[in-house]
Design a protein around this motif. Structure first.
Motif, PDB file in Angstrom:
ATOM      1  N   LEU A   1       2.102   2.194   4.986  1.00 62.19           N
ATOM      2  CA  LEU A   1       2.807   1.930   5.619  1.00 62.19           C
ATOM      3  C   LEU A   1       1.752   1.617   6.772  1.00 62.19           C
ATOM      4  CD1 LEU A   1       6.650   3.636   6.158  1.00 62.19           C
ATOM      5  CD2 LEU A   1       6.506   1.465   5.316  1.00 62.19           C
ATOM      6  N   ARG A   2       1.083   2.939   7.156  1.00 63.09           N
ATOM      7  CA  ARG A   2      -0.042   2.460   7.996  1.00 63.09           C
ATOM      8  C   ARG A   2      -1.058   1.612   7.556  1.00 63.09           C
ATOM      9  NH1 ARG A   2      -1.269   7.604  10.835  1.00 63.09           N
ATOM     10  NH2 ARG A   2      -0.320   8.699   9.230  1.00 63.09           N
TER      11      ARG A   2
ATOM     12  N   LYS B   1       1.142  -2.360   1.878  1.00 62.58           N
ATOM     13  CA  LYS B   1       1.751  -2.559   3.562  1.00 62.58           C
ATOM     14  C   LYS B   1       3.630  -2.828   3.272  1.00 62.58           C
ATOM     15  CE  LYS B   1       2.646  -2.109   7.922  1.00 62.58           C
ATOM     16  NZ  LYS B   1       1.738  -2.428   9.632  1.00 62.58           N
TER      17      LYS B   1
ATOM     18  N   LEU C   1       3.579   6.697   0.480  1.00 63.20           N
ATOM     19  CA  LEU C   1       4.043   5.962   1.452  1.00 63.20           C
ATOM     20  C   LEU C   1       4.182   5.932   2.688  1.00 63.20           C
ATOM     21  CD1 LEU C   1       6.787   4.542   1.649  1.00 63.20           C
ATOM     22  CD2 LEU C   1       8.222   6.449   1.953  1.00 63.20           C
ATOM     23  N   ILE C   2       3.701   7.428   3.287  1.00 62.74           N
ATOM     24  CA  ILE C   2       3.077   7.228   4.667  1.00 62.74           C
ATOM     25  C   ILE C   2       1.921   5.931   4.570  1.00 62.74           C
ATOM     26  CG2 ILE C   2       1.967   8.223   6.656  1.00 62.74           C
ATOM     27  CD1 ILE C   2       4.891   8.460   7.543  1.00 62.74           C
TER      28      ILE C   2
ATOM     29  N   VAL D   1       6.495  -1.201   2.660  1.00 63.83           N
ATOM     30  CA  VAL D   1       8.161  -1.329   3.946  1.00 63.83           C
ATOM     31  C   VAL D   1       9.354  -1.214   3.503  1.00 63.83           C
ATOM     32  CG1 VAL D   1       9.560  -3.123   5.121  1.00 63.83           C
ATOM     33  CG2 VAL D   1       6.634  -2.712   5.904  1.00 63.83           C
TER      34      VAL D   1
END
Ligand SMILES: Nc1ncnc2c1ncn2[C@@H]1O[C@H](COP(=O)(O)OP(=O)(O)OP(=O)(O)O)[C@@H](O)[C@H]1O
Ligand SMILES: [Mg+2]
Lengths: 230, 406
Positions: B404-405, B295, B400-401, B299
């Motif tokens: 981040l999740r 994560k 990326l998503i 970020v």
């Protein structure tokens, strides 16, 4: 001219399966400099997805997002990364500060990436920490800060690169009511005094009440977009 | 960003894990260095006792001599040839020798021995044999007495000043028989030789065997073993076409060479296994370090850090981790090796017997050759480069998503 222009935006998850999810459905929106806009709607309506698309973190299934005239979906991965760095500030629900860096170093983080000089970084980080009222904790690491304090550092970090706007996905969802109030008043002040553009999503009625513009989402569609005269 | 600062702080996020990983590298280095040091030290000593103290690194012989080793296949001594070879770069001198078997009698005991006729002064420059005289004195240039090895002297109860009788078959079938006064008792480091060796001056030995002006070999004394591959071809070129042949120590001591190669090989296999274990330790740590920060990586990239830059940070972290281990390992192993280099361990019991069988002093000798250290560092560094591929690929390809999740 609008700083953000969104045309026919679509995001469909699991497109080629039996159960495709239309998370963003034909969204058309534009945002002006200095807005203080809230995206609201029930859980699963597509708020996070929409903000991620605007922030260039995710790519749409179709449609267009242009920021200051740049169609961000035409940029390569690495150009897009630089574009985010220079143009967009992010505030996350879970703060997401870098745990090994102090509050001040977190604020300086993006300026480092941008290659700012030590002097400029120092000055701006100090100003920003002061602006969010956390300058006394400049040399403390995130682990020793409360949630509200961390989120204020996160706002300072988002501002450090002088972005065109700040995207905040449920910035107060993890905060108690007092911290929520503090954070909101800081954001409002920055919006009013520095003309900083904020676009945030929220569930929280108190946050909704502060917004100057309310964008209502349902099943990925914009079902309402009203300006609130303050 | 100050990559160094970020990376350094990151490795200390999980102190215990970092220390465990660094220690595993440290112990691998300590073990690797110590083991290689003992091995190479032992080989050096083996070669030293077997070669430098006896056969030399290169010998010239009559082509027929090596196979049968009979006193009939001798070569003529030639000062001109000796001088020519001595002029080769790296050659210290050339030692003329005549050696053969003889029966030695003293009192009512008789034993087979080997009589080595040498030029005392020249030979001593290579073998340092004069320092090994424990009783009596060393030979003069054309001494008519001899030195008796300590083991042999003990067996036959011989003392300095005694006279002994030697019997043998001489050159071209003559009978060799003579009396020799004992000038000194000499301790030969090679235990096998210590039980059979007699050393006399070359003229006296030639006289004994009826082989005036003849030699069994010329020993080419070279400065260092590492020069062998340069010098040997030059010596071979000189004797090409004659009925002389140049032998290297590996040919003359084939058994020793094989022994060393086999031991060396098994040592390297052991080290290989050790390093495989260490490799998976490092890999495990790196995988964990990467997975738990998914994560955070997301970020950082969201905020504008390029993926290659992020990879660089993780790479530096890995370097730090290894450097910690290597530095500690180097420090400790350097201490161990230099201590034991200066005070080698004397081996007793069965191990000592094994050493003696191979004709080596029973000492656990350490080599402090710098390449031993460098090799271990290099291995760790290469393992690291391989291990770091995993996080680099992960970083360069992560979504990326999803990150981040996480
Ligand atoms: N990676 C994904 N794969 C499949 N479906 C997804 C994915 N991400 C989101 N969705 C779906 O898309 C829809 C919109 O999700 P999104 O997270 O944008 O909603 P939200 O409004 O932010 O919800 P919340 O208020 O709970 O945060 C939901 O139905 C969600 O299940
Ligand atoms: Mg959401």
């Amino acid at each position: 001219m609008s700083i953000i222009e969104i045309k026919n935006l679509e995001k469909i998850y699991n497109e080629n399966t039996d159960i495709p999810v239309h998370a963003v459905n034909n969204v058309n929106l534009s945002f002006e400099k200095g807005e203080f806009a809230a995206i609201v709607g029930p859980s699963g309506c597509g708020k996070t997805t929409l903000l991620n698309l605007i922030g260039g973190l995710d790519s749409p299934t179709s449609g267009m997002i242009s920021i200051d005239g740049v169609d961000i979906n035409t940029l390569s991965q690495s150009k897009l990364t630089n574009f985010r760095m220079d143009n967009i500030g992010f505030v996350f629900q879970a703060y997401n500060l870098i745990p090994v860096l102090t509050a001040k170093e977190n604020v300086e983080f993006i300026m480092h990436l941008q290659g700012a000089s030590k002097k400029d970084r120092d000055k701006r980080a100090e100003e920003l920490l002061q602006a969010v009222g956390i300058d006394d904790k400049a040399n403390v690491r995130p682990g020793k800060l409360s949630g509200g304090q961390q989120q204020r550092v996160a706002v300072a970090r988002a501002l450090a690169s002088k972005p065109k706007f700040i995207l905040a996905d449920e910035p107060t969802a993890n905060l108690d009511s007092k911290s929520t109030e503090t954070l909101l008043s800081i954001m409002e002040r920055l919006n009013k005094e520095e003309n900083i553009t904020f676009i945030f999503s929220t569930h929280d009625q108190r946050v909704v009440n502060k917004a100057h513009r309310l964008i209502k989402l349902e099943d990925g569609k914009v079902i309402g977009d009203e300006r609130v005269i303050k | 960003m100050e990559i160094i600062k970020l990376a350094w702080r990151n490795i200390w996020r999980n102190k215990r894990r970092t220390l465990i990983t660094a220690s595993s590298i440290m112990f691998a280095i300590i073990f690797g260095v110590s083991m290689r040091s003992v091995q190479l030290g032992t080989y050096d000593r083996m070669i030293d006792s077997a070669v430098r103290q006896y056969s030399g690194f290169i010998q010239l012989q009559d082509t027929a001599y090596w196979k049968e080793k009979t006193i009939d296949d001798l070569m003529p001594d030639s000062l001109a040839l000796r001088k020519r070879i001595a002029q080769i770069d790296g050659v210290v001198n050339v030692l003329p020798r005549l050696e053969s078997f003889a029966l030695i009698s003293s009192g009512n005991k008789t034993k087979g021995a080997m009589l080595q006729g040498i030029n005392p002064q020249l030979d001593n420059q290579m073998t340092q044999i004069a320092n090994k005289v424990v009783k009596g004195k060393f030979l003069s240039q054309d001494d008519d007495g001899l030195l008796v090895s300590q083991g042999l002297a003990a067996y036959l109860n011989i003392n300095v000043g005694d006279t002994i009788v030697l019997l043998s078959q001489g050159y071209h079938g003559v009978t060799a028989a003579d009396v020799f006064p004992v000038r000194g008792i000499v301790k030969i480091p090679n235990p096998k030789l210590d039980r059979i060796l007699l050393i006399a001056s070359l003229p006296k030995t030639q006289d004994f065997y009826g082989a005036t002006g003849m030699l069994t070999s010329m020993v080419v004394n070279i400065k260092e073993r590492s020069l062998l591959h340069q010098i040997l071809p030059q010596v071979k070129k000189i004797v090409k076409g004659s009925n002389l042949t140049a032998l290297s120590w590996t040919e003359m001591n084939a058994e020793l060479k094989q022994q060393i190669d086999a031991d060396n090989g098994s040592g390297q296999i052991m080290l290989g296994i050790l390093y495989i274990v260490v490799f998976f330790g490092i890999l495990g740590t790196i995988i964990m370090m990467t997975a738990e920060r998914r994560k955070e990586f997301g970020v950082m990239v969201a905020l504008g850090m390029q993926k290659w830059y992020l990879s660089l940070i993780v790479f530096v972290e890995t370097i730090f981790l290894a450097f910690l281990g290597v530095a500690l390992g180097a420090l400790v192993s350097f201490g161990i090796v230099s201590y034991f280099y200066n005070s080698p361990i004397h081996i007793g019991g069965e191990m000592a017997d094994i050493y003696e069988q191979f004709g080596i002093e029973p000492i656990l000798a350490f080599s402090h050759d710098i390449s031993i250290f460098l090799n271990q560092f290099l291995i760790v560094f290469i393992l690291l480069l391989i291990a770091v591929i995993y996080p680099l690929v992960k970083i360069l390809t992560f979504n990326l998503i999803d990150a981040l999740r996480a």
